[in-house]
Scaffold this motif. Structure first.
Motif, PDB file in Angstrom:
ATOM      1  N   ARG A  28       0.922  64.823  74.146  1.00 28.13           N
ATOM      2  CA  ARG A  28       2.072  65.494  74.728  1.00 28.13           C
ATOM      3  C   ARG A  28       2.057  65.017  76.171  1.00 28.13           C
ATOM      4  NH1 ARG A  28       4.924  69.624  72.620  1.00 28.13           N
ATOM      5  NH2 ARG A  28       3.250  70.406  71.319  1.00 28.13           N
TER       6      ARG A  28
ATOM      7  N   SER B  49       8.040  72.022  76.157  1.00 24.57           N
ATOM      8  CA  SER B  49       9.291  71.371  75.767  1.00 24.57           C
ATOM      9  C   SER B  49       9.127  69.864  75.573  1.00 24.57           C
ATOM     10  CB  SER B  49      10.369  71.651  76.812  1.00 24.57           C
ATOM     11  OG  SER B  49       9.975  71.124  78.067  1.00 24.57           O
ATOM     12  N   THR B  50       8.066  69.280  76.124  1.00 20.34           N
ATOM     13  CA  THR B  50       7.872  67.843  75.923  1.00 20.34           C
ATOM     14  C   THR B  50       7.437  67.594  74.481  1.00 20.34           C
ATOM     15  OG1 THR B  50       5.627  68.039  76.792  1.00 20.34           O
ATOM     16  CG2 THR B  50       7.316  67.291  78.328  1.00 20.34           C
ATOM     17  N   PRO B  51       7.910  66.503  73.896  1.00 22.77           N
ATOM     18  CA  PRO B  51       7.614  66.263  72.479  1.00 22.77           C
ATOM     19  C   PRO B  51       6.144  65.926  72.231  1.00 22.77           C
ATOM     20  CG  PRO B  51       8.862  64.425  73.406  1.00 22.77           C
ATOM     21  CD  PRO B  51       8.790  65.474  74.468  1.00 22.77           C
ATOM     22  N   LEU B  52       5.697  66.276  71.049  1.00 19.91           N
ATOM     23  CA  LEU B  52       4.377  65.911  70.553  1.00 19.91           C
ATOM     24  C   LEU B  52       4.543  64.569  69.856  1.00 19.91           C
ATOM     25  CD1 LEU B  52       1.440  66.720  70.086  1.00 19.91           C
ATOM     26  CD2 LEU B  52       2.194  68.014  68.088  1.00 19.91           C
ATOM     27  N   VAL B  53       3.767  63.564  70.271  1.00 24.74           N
ATOM     28  CA  VAL B  53       3.933  62.206  69.772  1.00 24.74           C
ATOM     29  C   VAL B  53       2.651  61.748  69.077  1.00 24.74           C
ATOM     30  CG1 VAL B  53       4.403  59.795  70.417  1.00 24.74           C
ATOM     31  CG2 VAL B  53       5.520  61.665  71.664  1.00 24.74           C
TER      32      VAL B  53
ATOM     33  N   ALA C 182       0.361  71.606  68.396  1.00 24.21           N
ATOM     34  CA  ALA C 182       1.688  72.222  68.227  1.00 24.21           C
ATOM     35  C   ALA C 182       1.596  73.738  68.388  1.00 24.21           C
ATOM     36  CB  ALA C 182       2.257  71.865  66.862  1.00 24.21           C
TER      37      ALA C 182
END
Length: 173
Positions: free
Chosen positions: A136, A106-110, A100
């Motif tokens: 990501r 801009s792509t989400p951290l999953v 993070a």
């Protein structure tokens, strides 16, 4: 219903080195469980519950000394199991914070636990369950495979199981 892939990542070292073992393994019954496998299952279950937030540190510590029935064996929850679960969760938490901080795309951290992945780019029969994926999409992937036990070192570099989990994660996620 098939519960384990005949080309599962956890047995990849064997079937990659000896393709004939695939057919031979299909002909023999599954070996009986051992107390060591049962102990590993209990440790893994504790670690998973902690990572998912189903239990907190106090809940985990309060279970030390409890006896759990697993695969016909009485398994005692030990300090070592709790320490392993905490270390596992702390590693994932630190990696998540670093991703993070270091990569604010801009792509989400999953982050996902117990993810069924299917490495269709290798073969339709290559599938398994990753203990935890952190990624990501299109940028970075970390795969966690919780190991618990004594006496057998598992190397990460060149590890066939982890490589297939990575391919499966890319094909599936």
């Amino acid at each position: 219903m098939i519960t384990h892939s005949p080309l599962g990542p956890s047995s990849a070292r064997r079937w990659m080195a000896c393709p004939g073992s695939i057919a031979l393994s299909a002909q023999v019954p599954a070996p009986p469980s051992s107390i060591f496998a049962a102990e590993g299952t209990v440790a893994h279950t504790l670690a998973e519950a902690f990572v998912l937030g189903k239990v907190d540190s106090l809940d985990l510590m309060s279970r030390i000394g409890q006896i759990v029935k697993q695969d016909g064996f009485d398994i005692e929850i030990t300090d070592e199991m709790v320490d392993g679960a905490v270390g596992y969760r702390d590693t994932i938490t630190a990696d998540r914070a670093a991703m993070a901080r270091d990569d604010a795309r801009s792509t989400p951290l999953v982050g996902k636990a117990e993810v069924r992945v299917h490495a269709t780019s290798v073969d339709d029969l290559v599938w398994g369950t990753c203990d935890y994926l952190l990624y990501r999409k299109g940028h970075k992937l970390i795969i966690y495979d919780y190991k618990y036990g004594k006496g057998v070192t598992v190397e990460v570099v060149g590890n066939e199981q982890m490589a297939l989990y990575a391919l499966g994660a890319m094909d599936t996620e």
